[in-house]
Design a protein around this motif. Structure first.
Motif, PDB file in Angstrom:
ATOM      1  N   TYR A 272       0.946  -1.384  -0.209  1.00  0.00           N
ATOM      2  CA  TYR A 272      -0.274  -0.108  -0.509  1.00  0.00           C
ATOM      3  C   TYR A 272       0.950   1.563  -0.164  1.00  0.00           C
ATOM      4  O   TYR A 272       2.072   1.624   0.693  1.00  0.00           O
ATOM      5  N   ALA A 273      -0.079   2.399  -0.571  1.00  0.00           N
ATOM      6  CA  ALA A 273       1.418   3.638  -0.680  1.00  0.00           C
ATOM      7  C   ALA A 273       0.654   4.525  -0.901  1.00  0.00           C
ATOM      8  O   ALA A 273      -1.092   4.758  -1.144  1.00  0.00           O
ATOM      9  N   SER A 274       1.441   5.992  -0.089  1.00  0.00           N
ATOM     10  CA  SER A 274       0.214   7.309  -0.245  1.00  0.00           C
ATOM     11  C   SER A 274       1.588   7.931  -0.280  1.00  0.00           C
ATOM     12  O   SER A 274       3.364   7.508  -0.320  1.00  0.00           O
ATOM     13  N   VAL A 275       1.377   9.478  -0.794  1.00  0.00           N
ATOM     14  CA  VAL A 275       2.740  10.091  -1.729  1.00  0.00           C
ATOM     15  C   VAL A 275       2.956  11.328  -0.586  1.00  0.00           C
ATOM     16  O   VAL A 275       1.004  12.113  -0.166  1.00  0.00           O
ATOM     17  N   VAL A 276       3.532  11.982   0.114  1.00  0.00           N
ATOM     18  CA  VAL A 276       4.026  12.856   0.319  1.00  0.00           C
ATOM     19  C   VAL A 276       4.523  14.083   0.160  1.00  0.00           C
ATOM     20  O   VAL A 276       5.455  13.774  -0.237  1.00  0.00           O
ATOM     21  N   ASN A 277       4.743  15.375   0.363  1.00  0.00           N
ATOM     22  CA  ASN A 277       5.275  16.498   0.832  1.00  0.00           C
ATOM     23  C   ASN A 277       6.596  15.625   1.599  1.00  0.00           C
ATOM     24  O   ASN A 277       6.277  15.861   2.543  1.00  0.00           O
ATOM     25  N   PRO A 278       8.031  16.068   0.908  1.00  0.00           N
ATOM     26  CA  PRO A 278       9.298  15.448   1.433  1.00  0.00           C
ATOM     27  C   PRO A 278       9.404  16.666   2.852  1.00  0.00           C
ATOM     28  O   PRO A 278       9.821  16.194   4.064  1.00  0.00           O
ATOM     29  N   GLU A 279       9.082  17.617   3.289  1.00  0.00           N
ATOM     30  CA  GLU A 279       9.528  18.041   3.878  1.00  0.00           C
ATOM     31  C   GLU A 279       8.341  18.344   4.583  1.00  0.00           C
ATOM     32  O   GLU A 279       8.754  18.453   6.159  1.00  0.00           O
TER      33      GLU A 279
ATOM     34  N   ARG B  59      -1.901  16.125  -2.607  1.00  0.00           N
ATOM     35  CA  ARG B  59      -2.879  16.238  -3.800  1.00  0.00           C
ATOM     36  C   ARG B  59      -2.441  14.538  -5.088  1.00  0.00           C
ATOM     37  O   ARG B  59      -1.174  14.727  -5.744  1.00  0.00           O
ATOM     38  N   GLU B  60      -3.503  14.194  -6.031  1.00  0.00           N
ATOM     39  CA  GLU B  60      -3.346  13.056  -7.064  1.00  0.00           C
ATOM     40  C   GLU B  60      -2.306  13.821  -8.256  1.00  0.00           C
ATOM     41  O   GLU B  60      -2.609  14.808  -8.282  1.00  0.00           O
ATOM     42  N   GLY B  61      -1.421  13.650  -9.009  1.00  0.00           N
ATOM     43  CA  GLY B  61      -0.449  13.412  -9.917  1.00  0.00           C
ATOM     44  C   GLY B  61       0.156  14.342  -8.860  1.00  0.00           C
ATOM     45  O   GLY B  61       0.777  14.997 -10.829  1.00  0.00           O
ATOM     46  N   GLU B  62       0.874  14.847  -7.819  1.00  0.00           N
ATOM     47  CA  GLU B  62       1.995  16.136  -7.970  1.00  0.00           C
ATOM     48  C   GLU B  62       2.824  14.896  -7.407  1.00  0.00           C
ATOM     49  O   GLU B  62       2.644  13.986  -7.212  1.00  0.00           O
ATOM     50  N   VAL B  63       4.263  15.456  -7.751  1.00  0.00           N
ATOM     51  CA  VAL B  63       5.387  14.818  -6.955  1.00  0.00           C
ATOM     52  C   VAL B  63       5.363  14.971  -5.613  1.00  0.00           C
ATOM     53  O   VAL B  63       5.591  15.835  -5.362  1.00  0.00           O
ATOM     54  N   GLY B  64       5.338  13.521  -5.079  1.00  0.00           N
ATOM     55  CA  GLY B  64       5.924  13.667  -3.505  1.00  0.00           C
ATOM     56  C   GLY B  64       6.614  12.505  -3.645  1.00  0.00           C
ATOM     57  O   GLY B  64       7.453  11.936  -3.909  1.00  0.00           O
ATOM     58  N   GLU B  65       7.344  12.292  -1.439  1.00  0.00           N
ATOM     59  CA  GLU B  65       7.442  11.204  -1.852  1.00  0.00           C
ATOM     60  C   GLU B  65       6.391   9.775  -1.459  1.00  0.00           C
ATOM     61  O   GLU B  65       5.397   9.882  -0.796  1.00  0.00           O
ATOM     62  N   ASN B  66       7.729   8.837  -1.488  1.00  0.00           N
ATOM     63  CA  ASN B  66       6.540   7.463  -1.623  1.00  0.00           C
ATOM     64  C   ASN B  66       6.602   7.023  -0.427  1.00  0.00           C
ATOM     65  O   ASN B  66       8.112   7.009   0.101  1.00  0.00           O
ATOM     66  N   VAL B  67       5.551   6.988   0.416  1.00  0.00           N
ATOM     67  CA  VAL B  67       5.479   6.069   1.881  1.00  0.00           C
ATOM     68  C   VAL B  67       4.991   4.705   1.247  1.00  0.00           C
ATOM     69  O   VAL B  67       3.624   4.312   1.382  1.00  0.00           O
ATOM     70  N   VAL B  68       5.495   3.689   1.592  1.00  0.00           N
ATOM     71  CA  VAL B  68       4.962   2.223   1.153  1.00  0.00           C
ATOM     72  C   VAL B  68       5.217   1.554   2.740  1.00  0.00           C
ATOM     73  O   VAL B  68       5.652   1.264   3.745  1.00  0.00           O
ATOM     74  N   THR B  69       3.594   0.583   2.876  1.00  0.00           N
ATOM     75  CA  THR B  69       3.747  -0.311   3.471  1.00  0.00           C
ATOM     76  C   THR B  69       3.505  -1.594   2.581  1.00  0.00           C
ATOM     77  O   THR B  69       3.116  -2.082   1.957  1.00  0.00           O
ATOM     78  N   SER B  70       4.809  -2.607   3.339  1.00  0.00           N
ATOM     79  CA  SER B  70       4.145  -3.806   2.843  1.00  0.00           C
ATOM     80  C   SER B  70       3.643  -4.711   3.276  1.00  0.00           C
ATOM     81  O   SER B  70       2.748  -4.629   5.030  1.00  0.00           O
TER      82      SER B  70
END
Ligand SMILES: [Zn+2]
Length: 449
Positions: free
Chosen positions: A281-288, A294-305
């Motif tokens: 499962y993944a979500s994307v966050v602002n690295p700062e 928002r979906e489609g914006e560049v950010g840091e990948n946060v992953v759960t296995s």
């Protein structure tokens, strides 16, 4: 009866597992929630590191009743947290769930603190780690009758081993190029006639360079697909085009994180990589700020296995920059698409006048200028007002040196039109920038010098 485990009909199937790869979003999310709840309860009960973390955050596993609860209540973790927990009770440490007898593979990767990070896998998790590769292989038409050339050494790096588990799972032939020189590997490729090359993108290009030197035309070899991991490139147009032309093959990429898995096999249409959503499962966050983007914006990948039970990985900050797209892909998969693959590392992102600039974006744009080669370097420096970027890029060998000024102006204009910031371009003669064997160093940060 059956002449093969896979019947003729199943060999013609488009998907390795159509059920999960095309599952509607609501059902995928239901699967995610169920697996996350199970993993959190498991980690809380079995892993001292997670129990301490969740007690400190002030929630109990049964309070996670929705994906929203998960996103909101559960803290993220970083590589350094796992490395620290491993130091507490070596050799496996306090981030590991099961007893040593269940941890059957032990790999390691370099940690940001300088200490290596141990990566344990059980047979169960290694089986699924391999399976993630098969989704990618199968999707691009590779089958058990294919043969894979492994152009790397067999060290402590989990990613390589996982590719091997993948090829075994597919049931295809393995040719190991471990411990050999590039020249000997090329010789084996011509002799054994493998149909697939597995390597980093940089090494595929290094092999192509060596072949040219030796007068070997790789486009005439049996290789029809090159499959890449370990660094961005397989989805960056310039690099991909250079590999495909040199090898006369189609190039694909898989995005993996050694300590999590081969989480995202490549899209068969080369639009990016798809998160294997039955396994992560993944979500994307602002690295700062850590806030979701928002979906489609560049950010840091946060992953759960969903499959790493030896050393559970829950809300892990990968430091990889991605652009996440949820709508069903043109290839038919409902799985999340990381458009254009991994875009870089969070510490390689430069903010110029409020615009985020990352190396692969620059490479992608420069890739549209055919007179430029894929050999480039990006240098970030502190300017008087804001950060400044300079790109050094080699011209193609047949481009006349007296026209470098014109090429520079064209490249700078294109970058400005596309990213709206001024980036200086220095055209270099062919062969002047360093070549790399395994992974290329593209980004040079002079901001703290
Ligand atoms: Zn796709």
């Amino acid at each position: 009866m059956s002449e093969n485990i896979l019947s003729r009909k199943s060999l013609s199937q488009k998907y390795w597992n159509e059920h999960t790869e095309t599952m509607p979003r609501e059902r995928l999310d239901a699967v995610h929630l169920r697996r996350i709840q199970k993993m959190i309860a498991y980690a809380y009960a079995r892993v001292p590191f997670y129990r301490r973390l969740y007690d400190k955050a002030g929630f109990k596993p049964d309070e996670i009743r929705s994906l929203d609860d998960f996103d909101r209540l559960v803290p993220t973790i970083d590589k350094k947290d796992l490395v620290e927990a491993q130091q507490l009770n070596p050799p496996w440490g306090e981030a590991v769930a099961l007893g040593e007898e269940f941890n059957l593979f032990r790999f390691q990767t370099s940690g940001s603190t300088g200490l290596p990070m141990a990566i344990p896998f059980s047979y169960y998790s290694s089986h699924h780690y391999g399976e993630q590769w098969v989704y990618g292989f199968w999707g691009v038409g590779l089958r058990p009758h294919d043969s894979f050339y492994f152009a790397f050494n067999w060290g402590a790096f989990a990613g390589f081993w996982s590719a091997y588990w993948g090829v075994r799972r597919l049931g295809a032939t393995v040719y190991s190029g471990g411990g050999l020189s590039t020249e000997l590997r090329l010789k084996q490729i011509l002799e054994y006639k493998p149909t697939v090359l597995l390597s980093t993108p940089t090494y595929a290009l290094a092999m192509a360079g060596k072949a040219r030197e030796l007068g070997i035309d790789l486009a005439k070899s049996a290789i029809k697909v090159t499959y890449h991991a370990g660094e961005p490139g397989g989805n960056v147009p310039t690099t991909r085009r250079a590999i495909e032309e040199a090898w006369g093959a189609k190039a694909y990429e898989l995005y993996g994180v050694a300590e999590i898995g081969a989480i995202a096999p490549g899209c068969p249409l080369q639009l990016g990589v798809h998160l294997a959503e039955d396994q992560a499962y993944a979500s994307v966050v602002n690295p700062e700020t850590g806030a979701p983007v928002r979906e489609g914006e560049v950010g840091e990948n946060v992953v759960t296995s969903h499959i790493q039970f030896s050393q559970p990985i829950i809300k892990y900050r990968t430091h990889d920059l991605v652009r996440l797209v949820k709508k069903r892909c043109d290839c038919g998969r409902s799985w999340i698409l990381y458009r254009d693959g991994v875009l870089g590392r969070t510490d390689h992102m430069v903010v110029i006048k409020g615009t985020n600039v990352y190396p692969t974006a620059v490479e992608t744009i420069l890739g549209e200028v055919r007179e430029l080669s894929p050999n480039y370097e990006i240098h970030a420096a502190k300017g008087r007002i804001a950060d400044e970027l300079t790109v050094k890029v080699e011209a193609q060998p047949d481009y006349p040196a007296e026209r470098y000024g014109e090429l520079k102006a064209r490249a700078e204009r294109l970058l400005y039109e596309r990213i709206f910031v001024r980036i200086a371009v220095e055209i270099q003669p062919p062969g002047s920038l360093p070549r790399y064997e395994l992974k290329a160093k593209r980004f040079f940060d002079h901001r703290k010098e």
